[in-house]
Motif scaffolding. Structure first.
Motif, short mmCIF file in Angstrom:
data_model
loop_
_atom_site.label_atom_id
_atom_site.label_comp_id
_atom_site.label_asym_id
_atom_site.label_seq_id
_atom_site.Cartn_x
_atom_site.Cartn_y
_atom_site.Cartn_z
N VAL A 1 -13.21 6.87 -4.72
CA VAL A 1 -13.81 5.69 -4.07
C VAL A 1 -12.84 5.11 -3.05
O VAL A 1 -13.24 4.72 -1.93
CB VAL A 1 -14.18 4.62 -5.12
N LEU A 2 -11.56 5.08 -3.40
CA LEU A 2 -10.55 4.57 -2.48
C LEU A 2 -10.49 5.44 -1.22
O LEU A 2 -10.43 4.92 -0.10
CB LEU A 2 -9.19 4.55 -3.18
N CYS A 3 -10.55 6.74 -1.39
CA CYS A 3 -10.54 7.65 -0.24
C CYS A 3 -11.77 7.43 0.63
O CYS A 3 -11.69 7.43 1.87
CB CYS A 3 -10.47 9.10 -0.71
N GLU A 4 -12.91 7.23 0.00
CA GLU A 4 -14.14 6.98 0.75
C GLU A 4 -14.05 5.67 1.54
O GLU A 4 -14.53 5.58 2.68
CB GLU A 4 -15.33 6.94 -0.20
N MET A 5 -13.42 4.68 0.93
CA MET A 5 -13.26 3.40 1.62
C MET A 5 -12.37 3.55 2.85
O MET A 5 -12.64 2.97 3.91
CB MET A 5 -12.70 2.36 0.66
N PHE A 6 -11.31 4.35 2.74
CA PHE A 6 -10.44 4.59 3.89
C PHE A 6 -11.19 5.35 4.98
O PHE A 6 -10.96 5.11 6.18
CB PHE A 6 -9.19 5.35 3.46
N GLU A 7 -12.08 6.26 4.60
CA GLU A 7 -12.86 6.98 5.59
C GLU A 7 -13.75 6.03 6.39
O GLU A 7 -13.82 6.12 7.62
CB GLU A 7 -13.73 8.04 4.90
#
Length: 223
Positions: free
Chosen positions: A78-84
């Motif tokens: 989820v954190l990676c998706e938020m950065f994307e």
């Protein structure tokens, strides 16, 4: 050198709790008892309550009626998706800023970049982050798109503890400053597509560097 003593006590406590959550000292699911936090940080209940409200606004803490505050579970994916998503929003801000930035906004952006250099020279990651945050928000506002500004600001607020902490990764501040330099020049020169590309890459790098930070927690010396 990470100077925070000049900040209000509630903000100092907020930053300490942020670090303890992100670094895994306060694990997901942990109930945040006010008295235990008072003892942990050697402060009264008032700054603890203020800190918890600030952390809840950023999504790092959940305050449940009659159950108090807990540390929510945030999955790495989820954190990676938020950065994307953050990279896409900021890239759009950079492109529109390069097209729409006015004279005063250019001067403000230049001044903020120079201010970052002072904190970089002093190896002050906390001071650098605060001015770095102002630099990014200045770009948002230079886009002159109120809805985009609102969305980018909201997600930045959600991610700011992670963006702050990743600056402690070895040599990250130097890279960040260099990236800002190239981005600043692109915006001032009106290079819309280049500004968009550089800002996207800058934010994606932050996500990657956060992964580096998690991988090196055992050797990280926290403030």
């Amino acid at each position: 050198m990470n100077t925070t003593s000049h900040l209000p006590l509630s903000i100092q406590v907020t930053k300490k709790i942020e670090d303890d959550i992100i670094l895994g000292r306060l694990m997901p699911g942990t109930k945040l008892d006010e008295q235990e936090l008072c003892d942990r940080y050697n402060v009264s209940r008032t700054p603890i309550r203020e800190a918890l409200k600030l952390l809840a606004a950023d999504g790092l803490v959940e305050i449940r009626p009659r159950r108090g505050a807990i540390v929510p579970t945030i999955q790495p994916i989820v954190l990676c998706e938020m950065f994307e998503v953050m990279a896409e929003l900021e890239g759009m801000c950079g492109r529109l800023a390069a097209r729409r930035i006015n004279f005063d906004e250019k001067n403000e952006l230049i001044a903020l970049h120079k201010s970052c250099e002072k904190f970089l020279f002093n190896n002050d990651s906390e001071g650098y982050y605060e001015e770095n945050k102002n630099f990014h928000f200045a770009i948002y506002h230079a886009s002159h798109n109120s809805f985009l500004i609102e969305q980018a600001s909201s997600l930045h607020k959600r991610l700011h503890p992670y963006r702050r902490l990743q600056l402690r990764v070895h040599n990250r501040m130097n890279h960040s400053y260099s990236e800002h330099e190239a981005l600043l020049n692109a915006i001032i020169d009106g290079e819309e597509l280049l500004a968009e590309k550089l800002l996207k890459e800058h934010v994606v790098i932050q996500g990657e560097k956060f992964t580096d930070l998690i991988s090196s927690l055992n050797t990280l010396i926290s403030s």
